[in-house]
Enzyme design. Structure first.
Site, PDB file in Angstrom:
ATOM      1  N   ARG A  78       0.884  -1.173   0.000  1.00 42.03           N
ATOM      2  CA  ARG A  78       0.000   0.000   0.000  1.00 42.03           C
ATOM      3  C   ARG A  78       0.914   1.213   0.000  1.00 42.03           C
ATOM      4  O   ARG A  78       1.652   1.462   0.966  1.00 42.03           O
ATOM      5  CB  ARG A  78      -0.907  -0.016   1.235  1.00 42.03           C
TER       6      ARG A  78
ATOM      7  N   HIS B 294      -7.098   1.012  -6.854  1.00 43.05           N
ATOM      8  CA  HIS B 294      -7.365   0.198  -5.664  1.00 43.05           C
ATOM      9  C   HIS B 294      -8.101  -1.070  -6.127  1.00 43.05           C
ATOM     10  O   HIS B 294      -9.288  -1.265  -5.828  1.00 43.05           O
ATOM     11  CB  HIS B 294      -8.206   0.983  -4.666  1.00 43.05           C
TER      12      HIS B 294
ATOM     13  N   GLN C 174     -10.200  -3.508  -3.701  1.00 43.88           N
ATOM     14  CA  GLN C 174     -11.496  -3.006  -3.248  1.00 43.88           C
ATOM     15  C   GLN C 174     -12.588  -3.323  -4.265  1.00 43.88           C
ATOM     16  O   GLN C 174     -13.685  -3.747  -3.905  1.00 43.88           O
ATOM     17  CB  GLN C 174     -11.433  -1.491  -3.026  1.00 43.88           C
TER      18      GLN C 174
ATOM     19  N   ASP D  52     -17.203   7.465  -2.111  1.00 43.57           N
ATOM     20  CA  ASP D  52     -15.987   7.235  -1.320  1.00 43.57           C
ATOM     21  C   ASP D  52     -15.653   8.545  -0.627  1.00 43.57           C
ATOM     22  O   ASP D  52     -16.333   9.562  -0.829  1.00 43.57           O
ATOM     23  CB  ASP D  52     -14.858   6.768  -2.257  1.00 43.57           C
TER      24      ASP D  52
ATOM     25  N   CYS E  98     -16.515   2.079   0.291  1.00 43.54           N
ATOM     26  CA  CYS E  98     -15.367   1.246   0.669  1.00 43.54           C
ATOM     27  C   CYS E  98     -14.901   1.476   2.103  1.00 43.54           C
ATOM     28  O   CYS E  98     -14.090   0.692   2.604  1.00 43.54           O
ATOM     29  CB  CYS E  98     -14.219   1.445  -0.309  1.00 43.54           C
TER      30      CYS E  98
ATOM     31  N   ARG F  81     -13.790  -8.097   1.271  1.00 42.38           N
ATOM     32  CA  ARG F  81     -12.382  -7.765   1.036  1.00 42.38           C
ATOM     33  C   ARG F  81     -11.502  -8.964   1.361  1.00 42.38           C
ATOM     34  O   ARG F  81     -10.494  -9.222   0.701  1.00 42.38           O
ATOM     35  CB  ARG F  81     -11.975  -6.568   1.913  1.00 42.38           C
TER      36      ARG F  81
END
Length: 354
Positions: A141, A168, A171, A263, A303, A330
């Site tokens: 990440r 991402h 996700q 988001d 998310c 996830r």
């Protein structure tokens, strides 16, 4: 005479048939898709075909069914280790990867920039080469997506994008699994994004049309998705016969939507822009008024972590909200990625209808 697996393995030369039987014994019947992901990287869903995306979702469903619902133990990662490099804070990505890899019998190692020399007195190149000799995969990440590109060039093991400034992908796989479970299929759904043109949206843009989903995007002026990604998305939409709408009007985007998605408006590293962003995003909060424009079977995704200005409580905690199922998924989708990139295991449940 009892079958002795140890003696079977001691045979130096196995026929092709014997090898196939062995594989079937340990991993079950082969998947009915011509998909081979072992050894691949996962940096962006742009690099994955429709069949490969469906395979990952199928794998996630298989693992969830066997481990969660049937209580089976699948030590597919036994003897393997995962290096987890995190430059940013994380709840879902860290927990899903760490617990998922351990649940499969492997050993995850969580590494922040304070735990290792990365960026202090050791280059990314050297770190990637060292970790390649000690672990079986790297999940990272990072702030800059270019760092992931460099890691793939220097590492000899799969690199998995746990989030970057551009994408991402983990996700979005979880989002698609959630929608697959809820609607029984993805083809023909209309996804509406209302919010910032960020990394999560970019991953939807790189994949939705491949699975037959229409995409409506509403962003304020100055906060549109990356132009290069938009052009690729337009091409995908033409190739797959799906609709793509880009607008600044949230209600126009919500018209006929099956799925409303948003988001955070202020991502990690953008805290200094908070005042400017909150002003620019006025009118973009998803409410029941927004949902009046959507299809009768609309659902909501986020998310997480969520802030009230992005979606009000009435929507967020309503029966239409799938956010906590989405969060759980996830784990199953990241496990599917790791199993697909590191083993020969194939899904054994019936292939879902996509």
């Amino acid at each position: 005479m009892l079958f002795n697996m140890r003696n079977f393995f001691s045979i130096a030369k196995l026929t092709r048939t014997s090898k196939q039987l062995l594989r079937h014994f340990w991993y079950g019947p082969p998947a009915q898709m011509n998909v081979h992901l072992k050894g691949r990287d996962l940096l962006t869903l742009q690099n994955y075909t429709a069949d490969e995306l469906k395979y990952l979702l199928w794998m996630a469903s298989d693992l969830k069914q066997k481990i969660k619902h049937k209580g089976e133990y699948l030590p597919l990662m036994q003897g393997k280790s995962l290096a987890m490099i995190f430059e940013k804070r994380s709840t879902r990505t860290r927990l899903s990867a760490e617990t998922g890899f351990a649940l499969l019998g492997g050993h995850p190692s969580f590494l922040t920039t304070q735990d290792i020399h990365l960026g202090t007195n050791e280059s990314l190149t050297d770190t990637a080469r060292v970790l390649s000799r000690m672990t079986n995969a790297i999940l990272a990440r990072v702030y800059k997506h270019n760092d992931l590109d460099l890691m793939t060039k220097e590492a000899t093991i799969p690199i998995i994008n746990g989030l970057s400034d551009l994408y991402h992908p983990l996700q979005i796989l979880a989002d698609y699994l959630t929608l697959q479970e809820h609607y029984g299929g993805l083809n023909g759904l209309t996804i509406t994004w209302i919010g910032d043109g960020n990394n999560v949206l970019h991953s939807i843009m790189m994949s939705a049309a491949k699975l037959g989903m229409h995409l409506h995007i509403a962003t304020p002026k100055g906060f549109e998705p990356d132009l290069r990604i938009t052009k690729i998305t337009e091409q995908y939409s033409k190739e797959h016969g799906t609709k793509l709408l880009l607008t600044t009007d949230p209600l126009e985007a919500a018209d006929g939507a099956n799925v409303l998605v948003t988001d955070t408006w202020i991502s990690m590293g953008q805290e200094e822009e908070k005042k400017e962003r909150l002003k620019a995003f006025q009118g973009y909060q998803i409410t029941m008024q927004t949902a009046k424009s959507a299809a009768s079977n609309w659902t909501f995704l986020h998310c997480l972590p969520r802030k009230p200005e992005e979606v009000d409580d009435e929507v967020f905690y309503s029966p239409r909200s799938l956010v906590f199922q989405e969060a759980e998924n996830r784990k199953w989708t990241i496990m599917a990625v790791m199993v697909s990139l590191l083993t020969d295991y194939s899904p054994q449940i019936q292939k879902p209808t996509f």
